[in-house]
Design a protein around this motif. Sequence first.
Motif, PDB file in Angstrom:
ATOM      1  N   MET A   1      84.070  42.364  26.505  1.00 13.60           N
ATOM      2  CA  MET A   1      83.966  41.935  27.888  1.00 13.60           C
ATOM      3  C   MET A   1      82.821  40.944  28.039  1.00 13.60           C
ATOM      4  SD  MET A   1      83.319  44.269  31.292  1.00 13.60           S
ATOM      5  CE  MET A   1      82.963  43.496  32.877  1.00 13.60           C
ATOM      6  N   THR A   2      83.056  39.853  28.754  1.00 11.64           N
ATOM      7  CA  THR A   2      82.008  38.861  29.003  1.00 11.64           C
ATOM      8  C   THR A   2      80.893  39.484  29.828  1.00 11.64           C
ATOM      9  OG1 THR A   2      83.702  37.141  29.036  1.00 11.64           O
ATOM     10  CG2 THR A   2      81.547  36.579  29.971  1.00 11.64           C
ATOM     11  N   GLU A   3      79.660  39.144  29.477  1.00  8.07           N
ATOM     12  CA  GLU A   3      78.516  39.661  30.217  1.00  8.07           C
ATOM     13  C   GLU A   3      78.293  38.810  31.462  1.00  8.07           C
ATOM     14  OE1 GLU A   3      76.549  42.294  29.798  1.00  8.07           O
ATOM     15  OE2 GLU A   3      77.801  42.983  28.141  1.00  8.07           O
ATOM     16  N   TYR A   4      78.387  39.430  32.620  1.00  9.97           N
ATOM     17  CA  TYR A   4      78.134  38.754  33.895  1.00  9.97           C
ATOM     18  C   TYR A   4      76.930  39.390  34.569  1.00  9.97           C
ATOM     19  CZ  TYR A   4      82.892  36.869  33.400  1.00  9.97           C
ATOM     20  OH  TYR A   4      84.025  36.223  32.949  1.00  9.97           O
ATOM     21  N   GLU A   5      76.399  38.687  35.558  1.00  5.12           N
ATOM     22  CA  GLU A   5      75.315  39.252  36.353  1.00  5.12           C
ATOM     23  C   GLU A   5      75.807  40.564  36.977  1.00  5.12           C
ATOM     24  OE1 GLU A   5      72.033  37.731  39.652  1.00  5.12           O
ATOM     25  OE2 GLU A   5      73.773  36.481  39.163  1.00  5.12           O
ATOM     26  N   HIS A   6      74.970  41.579  36.912  1.00  5.42           N
ATOM     27  CA  HIS A   6      75.387  42.921  37.329  1.00  5.42           C
ATOM     28  C   HIS A   6      74.419  43.486  38.370  1.00  5.42           C
ATOM     29  CE1 HIS A   6      77.324  46.880  36.838  1.00  5.42           C
ATOM     30  NE2 HIS A   6      76.111  47.369  37.055  1.00  5.42           N
ATOM     31  N   TYR A   7      75.014  44.194  39.367  1.00  2.73           N
ATOM     32  CA  TYR A   7      74.222  44.894  40.391  1.00  2.73           C
ATOM     33  C   TYR A   7      74.768  46.313  40.530  1.00  2.73           C
ATOM     34  CZ  TYR A   7      72.282  40.387  41.698  1.00  2.73           C
ATOM     35  OH  TYR A   7      71.634  39.183  41.675  1.00  2.73           O
ATOM     36  N   GLU A   8      73.910  47.183  41.014  1.00  2.64           N
ATOM     37  CA  GLU A   8      74.396  48.539  41.279  1.00  2.64           C
ATOM     38  C   GLU A   8      75.447  48.528  42.387  1.00  2.64           C
ATOM     39  OE1 GLU A   8      71.077  51.776  40.264  1.00  2.64           O
ATOM     40  OE2 GLU A   8      70.462  50.428  41.880  1.00  2.64           O
ATOM     41  N   ALA A   9      75.235  47.691  43.390  1.00  2.53           N
ATOM     42  CA  ALA A   9      76.203  47.599  44.491  1.00  2.53           C
ATOM     43  C   ALA A   9      76.323  46.150  44.937  1.00  2.53           C
ATOM     44  CB  ALA A   9      75.780  48.470  45.665  1.00  2.53           C
ATOM     45  N   VAL A  10      77.541  45.728  45.233  1.00  7.02           N
ATOM     46  CA  VAL A  10      77.807  44.429  45.850  1.00  7.02           C
ATOM     47  C   VAL A  10      78.502  44.695  47.179  1.00  7.02           C
ATOM     48  CG1 VAL A  10      79.198  42.321  45.751  1.00  7.02           C
ATOM     49  CG2 VAL A  10      77.915  43.069  43.739  1.00  7.02           C
ATOM     50  N   VAL A  11      77.952  44.140  48.252  1.00  7.18           N
ATOM     51  CA  VAL A  11      78.547  44.247  49.574  1.00  7.18           C
ATOM     52  C   VAL A  11      79.101  42.876  49.944  1.00  7.18           C
ATOM     53  CG1 VAL A  11      78.129  44.705  52.029  1.00  7.18           C
ATOM     54  CG2 VAL A  11      76.970  46.078  50.273  1.00  7.18           C
ATOM     55  N   VAL A  12      80.365  42.827  50.337  1.00  6.80           N
ATOM     56  CA  VAL A  12      81.009  41.562  50.682  1.00  6.80           C
ATOM     57  C   VAL A  12      81.186  41.514  52.196  1.00  6.80           C
ATOM     58  CG1 VAL A  12      83.006  40.078  50.319  1.00  6.80           C
ATOM     59  CG2 VAL A  12      82.189  41.551  48.471  1.00  6.80           C
ATOM     60  N   GLY A  13      80.469  40.597  52.842  1.00  6.87           N
ATOM     61  CA  GLY A  13      80.518  40.452  54.291  1.00  6.87           C
ATOM     62  C   GLY A  13      79.251  40.958  54.941  1.00  6.87           C
ATOM     63  N   ALA A  14      78.671  40.135  55.825  1.00  6.62           N
ATOM     64  CA  ALA A  14      77.391  40.492  56.453  1.00  6.62           C
ATOM     65  C   ALA A  14      77.541  40.740  57.943  1.00  6.62           C
ATOM     66  CB  ALA A  14      76.353  39.389  56.206  1.00  6.62           C
ATOM     67  N   GLY A  15      78.720  41.246  58.367  1.00 10.48           N
ATOM     68  CA  GLY A  15      78.870  41.715  59.732  1.00 10.48           C
ATOM     69  C   GLY A  15      78.210  43.072  59.900  1.00 10.48           C
ATOM     70  N   PRO A  16      78.436  43.762  61.015  1.00  5.17           N
ATOM     71  CA  PRO A  16      77.744  45.036  61.242  1.00  5.17           C
ATOM     72  C   PRO A  16      78.072  46.102  60.202  1.00  5.17           C
ATOM     73  CG  PRO A  16      79.398  44.616  62.945  1.00  5.17           C
ATOM     74  CD  PRO A  16      79.232  43.347  62.187  1.00  5.17           C
ATOM     75  N   GLY A  17      79.322  46.159  59.712  1.00  5.15           N
ATOM     76  CA  GLY A  17      79.662  47.140  58.683  1.00  5.15           C
ATOM     77  C   GLY A  17      78.966  46.853  57.375  1.00  5.15           C
ATOM     78  N   GLY A  18      78.998  45.589  56.951  1.00  2.00           N
ATOM     79  CA  GLY A  18      78.330  45.211  55.713  1.00  2.00           C
ATOM     80  C   GLY A  18      76.829  45.343  55.814  1.00  2.00           C
ATOM     81  N   ALA A  19      76.280  44.948  56.972  1.00  2.00           N
ATOM     82  CA  ALA A  19      74.834  45.061  57.163  1.00  2.00           C
ATOM     83  C   ALA A  19      74.396  46.523  57.123  1.00  2.00           C
ATOM     84  CB  ALA A  19      74.434  44.421  58.490  1.00  2.00           C
ATOM     85  N   ALA A  20      75.174  47.404  57.784  1.00  2.00           N
ATOM     86  CA  ALA A  20      74.834  48.830  57.780  1.00  2.00           C
ATOM     87  C   ALA A  20      74.889  49.400  56.372  1.00  2.00           C
ATOM     88  CB  ALA A  20      75.789  49.587  58.702  1.00  2.00           C
ATOM     89  N   ALA A  21      75.932  49.042  55.624  1.00  2.00           N
ATOM     90  CA  ALA A  21      76.047  49.539  54.252  1.00  2.00           C
ATOM     91  C   ALA A  21      74.875  49.063  53.401  1.00  2.00           C
ATOM     92  CB  ALA A  21      77.370  49.076  53.645  1.00  2.00           C
ATOM     93  N   ALA A  22      74.544  47.772  53.521  1.00  2.00           N
ATOM     94  CA  ALA A  22      73.460  47.213  52.715  1.00  2.00           C
ATOM     95  C   ALA A  22      72.121  47.843  53.067  1.00  2.00           C
ATOM     96  CB  ALA A  22      73.406  45.701  52.904  1.00  2.00           C
ATOM     97  N   ALA A  23      71.876  48.042  54.366  1.00  2.00           N
ATOM     98  CA  ALA A  23      70.612  48.645  54.781  1.00  2.00           C
ATOM     99  C   ALA A  23      70.503  50.087  54.287  1.00  2.00           C
ATOM    100  CB  ALA A  23      70.496  48.603  56.304  1.00  2.00           C
ATOM    101  N   ALA A  24      71.596  50.839  54.412  1.00  2.00           N
ATOM    102  CA  ALA A  24      71.572  52.231  53.966  1.00  2.00           C
ATOM    103  C   ALA A  24      71.435  52.327  52.449  1.00  2.00           C
ATOM    104  CB  ALA A  24      72.840  52.945  54.436  1.00  2.00           C
ATOM    105  N   LEU A  25      72.060  51.403  51.732  1.00  2.00           N
ATOM    106  CA  LEU A  25      71.898  51.368  50.271  1.00  2.00           C
ATOM    107  C   LEU A  25      70.459  51.055  49.896  1.00  2.00           C
ATOM    108  CD1 LEU A  25      75.155  49.430  49.348  1.00  2.00           C
ATOM    109  CD2 LEU A  25      74.615  51.754  48.604  1.00  2.00           C
ATOM    110  N   ALA A  26      69.878  50.053  50.567  1.00  2.00           N
ATOM    111  CA  ALA A  26      68.489  49.678  50.274  1.00  2.00           C
ATOM    112  C   ALA A  26      67.544  50.838  50.576  1.00  2.00           C
ATOM    113  CB  ALA A  26      68.106  48.445  51.086  1.00  2.00           C
ATOM    114  N   ASN A  27      67.838  51.569  51.654  1.00  2.00           N
ATOM    115  CA  ASN A  27      67.000  52.727  51.986  1.00  2.00           C
ATOM    116  C   ASN A  27      67.053  53.803  50.905  1.00  2.00           C
ATOM    117  OD1 ASN A  27      66.146  51.629  54.423  1.00  2.00           O
ATOM    118  ND2 ASN A  27      67.743  52.643  55.634  1.00  2.00           N
ATOM    119  N   GLN A  28      68.147  53.811  50.139  1.00  2.00           N
ATOM    120  CA  GLN A  28      68.297  54.761  49.031  1.00  2.00           C
ATOM    121  C   GLN A  28      67.748  54.195  47.722  1.00  2.00           C
ATOM    122  OE1 GLN A  28      69.559  57.832  49.122  1.00  2.00           O
ATOM    123  NE2 GLN A  28      70.734  57.988  51.006  1.00  2.00           N
ATOM    124  N   GLY A  29      67.177  52.981  47.780  1.00  2.00           N
ATOM    125  CA  GLY A  29      66.620  52.362  46.586  1.00  2.00           C
ATOM    126  C   GLY A  29      67.665  51.796  45.641  1.00  2.00           C
TER     127      GLY A  29
END
Length: 552
Positions: A1-29
């Motif tokens: 498998m090709t090595e690509y940039e990797h993250y624990e979580a990727v959130v697609v979309g920065a509306g209220p749902g995406g923003a809430a998910a990203a904020a809650a994920l960040a709060n969990q470190g």
Amino acid sequence: MTEYEHYEAVVVGAGPGGAAAAAALANQGIETLVLERGADAGAKNVSGGLIYAEEWAPYTIDDLFPGFREAAAERPVEEYYIHNIAGESVKTFDLDRIHNKGTEWCDAVLRRRMDSWLAERVHEMTRETGGGLLTDVRVNGLLREGGTIVGVTCDELDPITADVIIAADGVNSELARDAGLMNWDEPEDWFQGVKAVVDMEPSVINERFDVSPESGSAHLFSGDLFDGIRGGGFLYTNEDSLSVGTVFHLDSLADGRAEPHELLDSLLTHPLLDQWFQGEYDEREYAAKLVPDSKKVAHPSPHRGRLLLVGDAAGQMQAQGPIIKGMNHAVTAGGLAAEAVAEAKTRGNSLAAGALYEQKLEDEGVMKRLRPRRYRATRLVSESGPVNRLGSAVLNSRVGAMGLQLFDGLLERSFNSPFVLGMIPDTKMTYVTIPERVGEVLGDPVDGENTVEPPELDDRIGDLTYNVDDPHIELRDDSYEASGTAVTACPVSAEGFGGGCYREETVQTNGTTERKVSLDTQPCVECGTCAVVADTHWEHPRGGKGVEFKQG
């Protein structure tokens, strides 16, 4: 498998749902990357829009983003009314009980302002965990390895892998479609919303709506002013503008060959609105979007492998009569998705996040609000043709009129009952016949003459901002039979209008005359309507391209 940039979580979309998910994920470190296709968060987003904080919800937007109401919202909405219209006769019901039942607060919002503010906070929070927020990036699909979802693909970046992907990319979610979790097959599964943002000075709003500088009101409109199309209108007071719009069942709009911009104008020019416009009308922006009908399409298992869906991408839009709630459910779902990711991480199994998320939606009461069992239990009877014909006949009889007069108070209580609204059928009798008859029998004449002249469709299109790109929609069948409905259903098209997306043409072929449809995507507002009513291949424009909403 090709090595690509990797993250624990990727959130697609920065509306209220995406923003809430990203904020809650960040709060969990959790290391989180957020990808947004607009040039700025909110540039692609449109809502009516009211955002609620409900007492039952485990996550609200102000909990996740302190200072939200003061910095990103418009006015608190404390008054809520519905106007039943029959010609120039109107009966108004106060919806205070349903509006405030279980509600901590409710604010009017404009998406460009709100989403941009949220994005700044999200970028700060996610950078602390090794991620961040990138705009101008269109995520166009899922990256798979051996058939397993492992990440996302983008137009502007190399593929990105992640332990978990949260798709908050809206009603036209390309990730949900790629995963086989959503399709555009049935017009009855969707609403179409069309909206105008209208200038009005704060002091004028205070005076004409009889509200204080720190409060506002919401108004709904139903009855006979929409040519029998199932749906209605709304008006919300913002800080220095009004959001005025219409929302219709897409199948009714398509079958009736009604033109959305004309239905909006029917509301804007009704005499009832003269009390607020008083002959003054300056339209800032015209916009449109599809809205999922959660009763039918809120996904009971909104996940597949590493992919979790939140908000409109999961069909999480509650529209049950005057109960119109979407952004708060997206916020709750985003927070619950992040919770599930964190729990799966502690178990050492990221693939467990989807099942945990599904269970949380059930346990926290989200799904019972989006897909009430009583609607599914009664719709076969309540939406049957014979029952509705009989009901309409009774309503329009002398007996029906006497019943409305006798049960006037009961009617208003029914409009304020979550139990009744949770099983309200999607029929013309509900959205047109009953409110029209209520206005006719119980209403009072409107005292006023509305002289405003809304802009023509070509002016509305011309006032929008576009960054034109290559065509993002392919018309696969240009016959009128296959795609002609788009000429009227598209909110920037119309019969006899040559400046919109879809146009009807008469073509001479081998001595015969054929009706054809042509497409020009340059004025597209990216609502997705044509994907449902025409034979098209539909996708979003590349990151930062296409329409850019300044209000939203």
